[in-house]
Scaffold this motif. Structure first.
Motif, PDB file in Angstrom:
ATOM      1  N   LEU A 182       0.726  -1.147   0.076  1.00 47.90           N
ATOM      2  CA  LEU A 182      -0.039  -0.013   0.213  1.00 47.90           C
ATOM      3  C   LEU A 182       0.742   1.149  -0.093  1.00 47.90           C
ATOM      4  O   LEU A 182       0.366   2.310  -0.469  1.00 47.90           O
ATOM      5  CB  LEU A 182      -0.908  -0.020   1.131  1.00 47.90           C
ATOM      6  CG  LEU A 182      -2.393  -0.713   0.970  1.00 47.90           C
ATOM      7  CD1 LEU A 182      -3.042  -0.877   2.440  1.00 47.90           C
ATOM      8  CD2 LEU A 182      -3.228  -0.045   0.042  1.00 47.90           C
ATOM      9  N   GLU A 183       1.994   1.227   0.497  1.00 46.73           N
ATOM     10  CA  GLU A 183       2.929   2.413   0.581  1.00 46.73           C
ATOM     11  C   GLU A 183       3.300   2.633  -0.954  1.00 46.73           C
ATOM     12  O   GLU A 183       3.499   4.027  -1.588  1.00 46.73           O
ATOM     13  CB  GLU A 183       4.256   2.054   1.159  1.00 46.73           C
ATOM     14  CG  GLU A 183       3.893   2.096   2.774  1.00 46.73           C
ATOM     15  CD  GLU A 183       4.984   2.035   3.566  1.00 46.73           C
ATOM     16  OE1 GLU A 183       6.101   1.319   3.160  1.00 46.73           O
ATOM     17  OE2 GLU A 183       5.079   2.417   5.048  1.00 46.73           O
TER      18      GLU A 183
ATOM     19  N   LEU B 137       0.247   4.321  -2.841  1.00 42.95           N
ATOM     20  CA  LEU B 137       0.152   5.404  -2.480  1.00 42.95           C
ATOM     21  C   LEU B 137       0.947   6.380  -3.308  1.00 42.95           C
ATOM     22  O   LEU B 137       0.688   7.411  -3.765  1.00 42.95           O
ATOM     23  CB  LEU B 137       0.374   5.806  -1.129  1.00 42.95           C
ATOM     24  CG  LEU B 137       0.311   7.150  -0.440  1.00 42.95           C
ATOM     25  CD1 LEU B 137      -1.259   7.958  -0.837  1.00 42.95           C
ATOM     26  CD2 LEU B 137       0.418   7.378   0.916  1.00 42.95           C
TER      27      LEU B 137
ATOM     28  N   GLU C  33      -5.147   8.939   0.551  1.00 41.33           N
ATOM     29  CA  GLU C  33      -4.024   9.491   1.166  1.00 41.33           C
ATOM     30  C   GLU C  33      -4.364   9.339   2.591  1.00 41.33           C
ATOM     31  O   GLU C  33      -3.633   8.611   3.391  1.00 41.33           O
ATOM     32  CB  GLU C  33      -3.640  10.606   0.875  1.00 41.33           C
ATOM     33  CG  GLU C  33      -2.909  10.778  -0.594  1.00 41.33           C
ATOM     34  CD  GLU C  33      -2.138  12.056  -0.761  1.00 41.33           C
ATOM     35  OE1 GLU C  33      -1.640  12.493   0.192  1.00 41.33           O
ATOM     36  OE2 GLU C  33      -2.248  12.467  -2.031  1.00 41.33           O
TER      37      GLU C  33
ATOM     38  N   ILE D 257      -4.815   5.645   3.853  1.00 40.19           N
ATOM     39  CA  ILE D 257      -3.556   4.854   3.958  1.00 40.19           C
ATOM     40  C   ILE D 257      -2.560   5.168   5.017  1.00 40.19           C
ATOM     41  O   ILE D 257      -1.946   4.402   5.725  1.00 40.19           O
ATOM     42  CB  ILE D 257      -2.742   4.998   2.538  1.00 40.19           C
ATOM     43  CG1 ILE D 257      -3.617   4.037   1.493  1.00 40.19           C
ATOM     44  CG2 ILE D 257      -1.415   4.056   2.430  1.00 40.19           C
ATOM     45  CD1 ILE D 257      -2.994   4.305   0.068  1.00 40.19           C
TER      46      ILE D 257
ATOM     47  N   ARG E  15       0.368  -1.502   6.167  1.00 37.72           N
ATOM     48  CA  ARG E  15       0.352  -0.882   4.814  1.00 37.72           C
ATOM     49  C   ARG E  15       1.418  -2.075   3.953  1.00 37.72           C
ATOM     50  O   ARG E  15       1.045  -2.112   2.822  1.00 37.72           O
ATOM     51  CB  ARG E  15       1.327   0.484   4.820  1.00 37.72           C
ATOM     52  CG  ARG E  15       0.468   1.583   5.405  1.00 37.72           C
ATOM     53  CD  ARG E  15       1.009   2.902   4.882  1.00 37.72           C
ATOM     54  NE  ARG E  15       2.275   3.163   5.568  1.00 37.72           N
ATOM     55  CZ  ARG E  15       2.254   3.845   6.845  1.00 37.72           C
ATOM     56  NH1 ARG E  15       1.286   4.475   7.445  1.00 37.72           N
ATOM     57  NH2 ARG E  15       3.354   4.139   7.265  1.00 37.72           N
TER      58      ARG E  15
ATOM     59  N   PRO F 282      -1.343  -5.645   3.834  1.00 34.67           N
ATOM     60  CA  PRO F 282      -2.754  -5.560   3.947  1.00 34.67           C
ATOM     61  C   PRO F 282      -3.766  -6.767   4.172  1.00 34.67           C
ATOM     62  O   PRO F 282      -4.830  -6.529   4.585  1.00 34.67           O
ATOM     63  CB  PRO F 282      -2.839  -4.824   2.397  1.00 34.67           C
ATOM     64  CG  PRO F 282      -1.765  -4.409   1.616  1.00 34.67           C
ATOM     65  CD  PRO F 282      -0.677  -5.333   2.388  1.00 34.67           C
TER      66      PRO F 282
END
Length: 446
Positions: A330-331, A334, A376, A379, A387, A390
């Motif tokens: 997830l980092e 983003l 944003e 997350i 992150r 998940p």
């Protein structure tokens, strides 16, 4: 999206032509009648449309076209070539002085976005290695000087001002002298506009021109005014002699008639176009690329340039490695969204891909900046472990994340679903890449 209405209609017309194995003169006549109507509805000058259709018809009626194996494609190529020529043929660049500084004078009516465009142009040219100086020559419009100074601060570009008590002619002269003494190789002079063309305005601009001898006089016109923009361009050129045009707010004009008419009517090239409010939303105008986009052929070169200007090459390599190793988290998701957002509206990016321009759903595909901030926030409300993994986010964690980000559990669920879809798609691309390297890509599709 620029030219969306015209683009849809032309692509629909030519889609019908491509389905026909053989074209008759009657087929061509009917198609060109539809093209004529589409151009007129796009607010293109009647005379320009008449001449355009005449040229296309003359070239398309030849035996090589009508009797070729792909007559529809041949006609589209002719229209593409003529559209390109109509808008100027090739990109027209700013003339650079043999001995710096290059002096550029921006003129136009009040409300066309002249001051903002001056800042945008300085920003664009600074990225190309120039050292610009902005000269605040509009002493009449309230806050015009302050507006330019604020832009200069945002862009880290110096602004020369003598307040609003000196004459614009003296300010322009002193600005050029200041640029010479401070080693600035580009001077952009923001001049005053009026709500309409008058003798007083033109006389002042003529005096500035005679004193600073600009290498370029660029006329800033509002594309949304349609044929009025063409009339303004004619008047300024006759009185002052302009070298090129900057069309602002082209993204807000779905018709685009001014961009198609202005070169043919005035003989002056469009050099830049404004496609948004942000300070990087000014682009060099490429007639051949714009024609290609109008006809749904995409604009890959502009897409590559946008990517090179906005995307971090090292991050792209790291992302590619993570895709290969299937460690995309997830980092990364983003970071990818933030980088894509820098390139501009998603519908405009996708429209640059060949074959995507005629997808009607693109017209409604908008990414709301507020929505981006909500994603944003979601997350950023997760822990580092969440992150990076998940799959561990269960029901109670989802509730906590929703509360922490000021969103709802449904929005958190939606984001996780989007992420999972992205991860699956990237896995698919990675498998395709592996198959391609082994030489068995076709077996992947069986």
């Amino acid at each position: 999206m620029v030219f969306v209405n015209l683009s849809e209609k032309l692509q629909e017309i030519f889609s019908g032509l491509k389905k026909k194995g053989k074209l008759t003169e009657k087929d061509l006549e009917e198609a060109l009648r539809e093209v004529r109507l589409a151009l007129l509805e796009a607010d293109v000058s009647f005379k320009v449309v008449k001449d355009f259709i005449k040229r296309v018809k003359e070239k398309a009626l030849g035996q090589e076209v009508l009797e070729s194996l792909t007559p529809g494609q041949q006609v589209i190529k002719i229209v593409n070539d003529e559209l390109t020529e109509l808008m100027g043929g090739t990109q027209s660049k700013i003339s650079v002085a043999a001995k710096p500084p290059t002096v550029v004078m921006l003129v136009g009516l009040q409300g066309a976005g002249k001051t903002t465009t001056t800042g945008k142009l300085a920003n664009l040219l600074q990225k190309q290695g120039k050292r610009p100086l902005l000269v605040a020559g509009d002493i009449y419009r309230p806050a015009a000087i302050k507006q330019l100074q604020v832009l200069g601060e945002k862009l880290n570009i110096p602004v020369f001002s003598m307040g609003d008590k000196q004459s614009p002619v003296d300010i322009a002269k002193a600005g050029v002298e200041h640029a010479v003494s401070h080693n600035r190789d580009l001077v952009l002079i923001d001049t005053a506009g009026r709500l309409h063309i008058n003798e007083e305005l033109m006389e002042e601009l003529k005096q500035i021109k005679s004193q600073v001898h600009p290498h370029e006089i660029l006329l800033v016109v509002d594309a949304m005014t349609g044929q009025d923009a063409v009339n303004v361009a004619e008047s300024f050129d006759q009185a002052l002699g302009v070298d090129g045009l900057i069309l602002t707010k082209l993204d807000g004009d779905a018709r685009g008639g001014a961009a198609l008419s202005i070169k043919a009517v005035t003989g002056k090239p469009v050099k830049f176009v404004g496609l948004g409010e942000k300070l990087d939303a000014l682009e060099p105008f490429h007639p051949e690329r714009m024609a290609s986009r109008i006809l749904g052929m995409g604009d890959v070169l502009s897409l590559i340039e946008k990517a090179q200007a906005n995307l971090d090459e090292n991050k792209a390599k790291q992302l590619h490695e993570k895709m290969k190793n299937q460690t995309f988290d997830l980092e990364d998701f983003l970071d990818q969204m933030r980088q894509m957002n820098k390139m501009g509206p998603l519908d405009e990016i996708l429209a640059m891909l060949p074959g995507m321009g005629n997808m009607k759903q693109l017209k409604d595909l908008k990414v709301d900046e507020k929505q981006m901030k909500r994603l944003e926030a979601i997350i950023c409300s997760m822990t580092r472990d969440e992150r990076r993994n998940p799959d561990m986010i269960d029901g109670s964690r989802r509730k906590r994340i929703a509360v922490g980000s000021g969103t709802t559990v449904q929005e958190v669920n939606r984001l996780l679903k989007q992420f999972e879809q992205s991860r699956k798609m990237m896995k698919q691309f990675t498998n395709m890449e592996k198959m391609a390297k082994k030489g068995g890509l076709m077996s992947f599709f069986r």
